[in-house]
Design a protein around this motif. Sequence first.
Motif, PDB file in Angstrom:
ATOM      1  N   UNK A 150       0.813  -1.211   0.000  1.00 30.26           N
ATOM      2  CA  UNK A 150       0.000   0.000   0.000  1.00 30.26           C
ATOM      3  C   UNK A 150       0.850   1.266   0.000  1.00 30.26           C
ATOM      4  N   UNK A 151       2.166   1.117  -0.080  1.00 33.85           N
ATOM      5  CA  UNK A 151       3.054   2.270  -0.091  1.00 33.85           C
ATOM      6  C   UNK A 151       3.375   2.826   1.276  1.00 33.85           C
ATOM      7  N   UNK A 152       2.986   2.143   2.352  1.00 32.34           N
ATOM      8  CA  UNK A 152       3.243   2.614   3.714  1.00 32.34           C
ATOM      9  C   UNK A 152       4.659   2.236   4.125  1.00 32.34           C
ATOM     10  N   UNK A 153       5.379   3.191   4.725  1.00 33.30           N
ATOM     11  CA  UNK A 153       6.730   2.943   5.206  1.00 33.30           C
ATOM     12  C   UNK A 153       6.662   2.341   6.606  1.00 33.30           C
ATOM     13  N   UNK A 154       7.435   1.299   6.837  1.00 36.79           N
ATOM     14  CA  UNK A 154       7.472   0.657   8.150  1.00 36.79           C
ATOM     15  C   UNK A 154       8.921   0.475   8.604  1.00 36.79           C
TER      16      UNK A 154
END
Length: 379
Positions: A150-154
Amino acid sequence: MNETEILALLKKYQNNTLSDADRDKLDAWYLHKASTTNTQLSEYELEDSYQHLKSKLPLQQETRVISLWPRIAVAASIVLLLGTGIFYFTTPKEQTIQVAAKQQDIAPGGNRGILTLSNGKQIVLSSISAQDTIANEGEKQEVTIKMNADGVITYVINPDAAASKEDVNSFNTLSTPTGGQYNIVLADGTKVYLNAVSSVKYPTQFNGNQRIVELEGEAYFEVAKDKSKPFIVKSGSQSIEVLGTHFNVHAYNNEAVVKTTLLEGSVAVTYKNQKAVLKPGQQSNVAENSNKIAIREVDTEAAVAWKNGRFKFDNADLKSVMKQLERWYGIKVEYRGDVSDVRFNGGTFRNKNLSEVLKVLELSNIKFKVEGKTIIVYP
């Protein structure tokens, strides 16, 4: 009157099906524009032309309308290019007047962000596809930075190489440009939703007894619970302390008031030696010209509408609304007249083109004129 309407009127003229009202409108447009200059016309200019000449010329008199059209017919041959949306008036002097296609609409923003690593390297997040690992941080590469589908940085801590509490934190910064927003999950599991023209600075992992981040602009936080480590958000002279909660901070440098809105849990807002504890549904307001923390009940949905893909206005003043549009659409706003008493309620979706959003705002009797990337506001 826009270009589509002009083309429709010209086609009716060609087919000899114009009504008297249609003739009046086309008369006004032709006299004001076609007989004077070669110019590109926006829908606002076309409408202004019509309204101006209707007030100056006795077009409502049937004799004037009848005598005018033979002169137009002799002076110009009308060529319709319906497929391209362009038409021309060609005079005997070879003068050509072109009406260009309607000005291109301004598209909304989207997921755009820049991640600055501890070594100063910058990664443009919108230019890379989802991948397992973006970078590693720490002397022992104890933190892995990933991007999910989803393009979320973790941030994922390697337990075999985790730093001790005495180790110095390394910091990253996530920032968004005009027309950008981005989401991130910090090393402790806290979720941060960053609005346009904003930045958040944070450690790649939280060592010590506190979890401290620094914010400029606007962000929504869903703080992971950890009673042993308070989570602190610093923005200018204000700090917010929580253990685990959901809240929104609106702290743009070009706006006079910093707003903190609590949706769930409890937060303590500190500002200039003042401290206030918020309850869900409350918002604190602090300003540089005041030493007090003002607290009021608010519509929390309006405060976090941006995170949910909406513009939602709860008795919002016009200038604060237009600042939101400036940040999301990359426009410049100019004011012609006093608009200080204009307020808005309601809203629309952030994924719409600018013209559609302006139509919603015009329901409050405000007028807008679009000139490229500049929006002129009239009361």
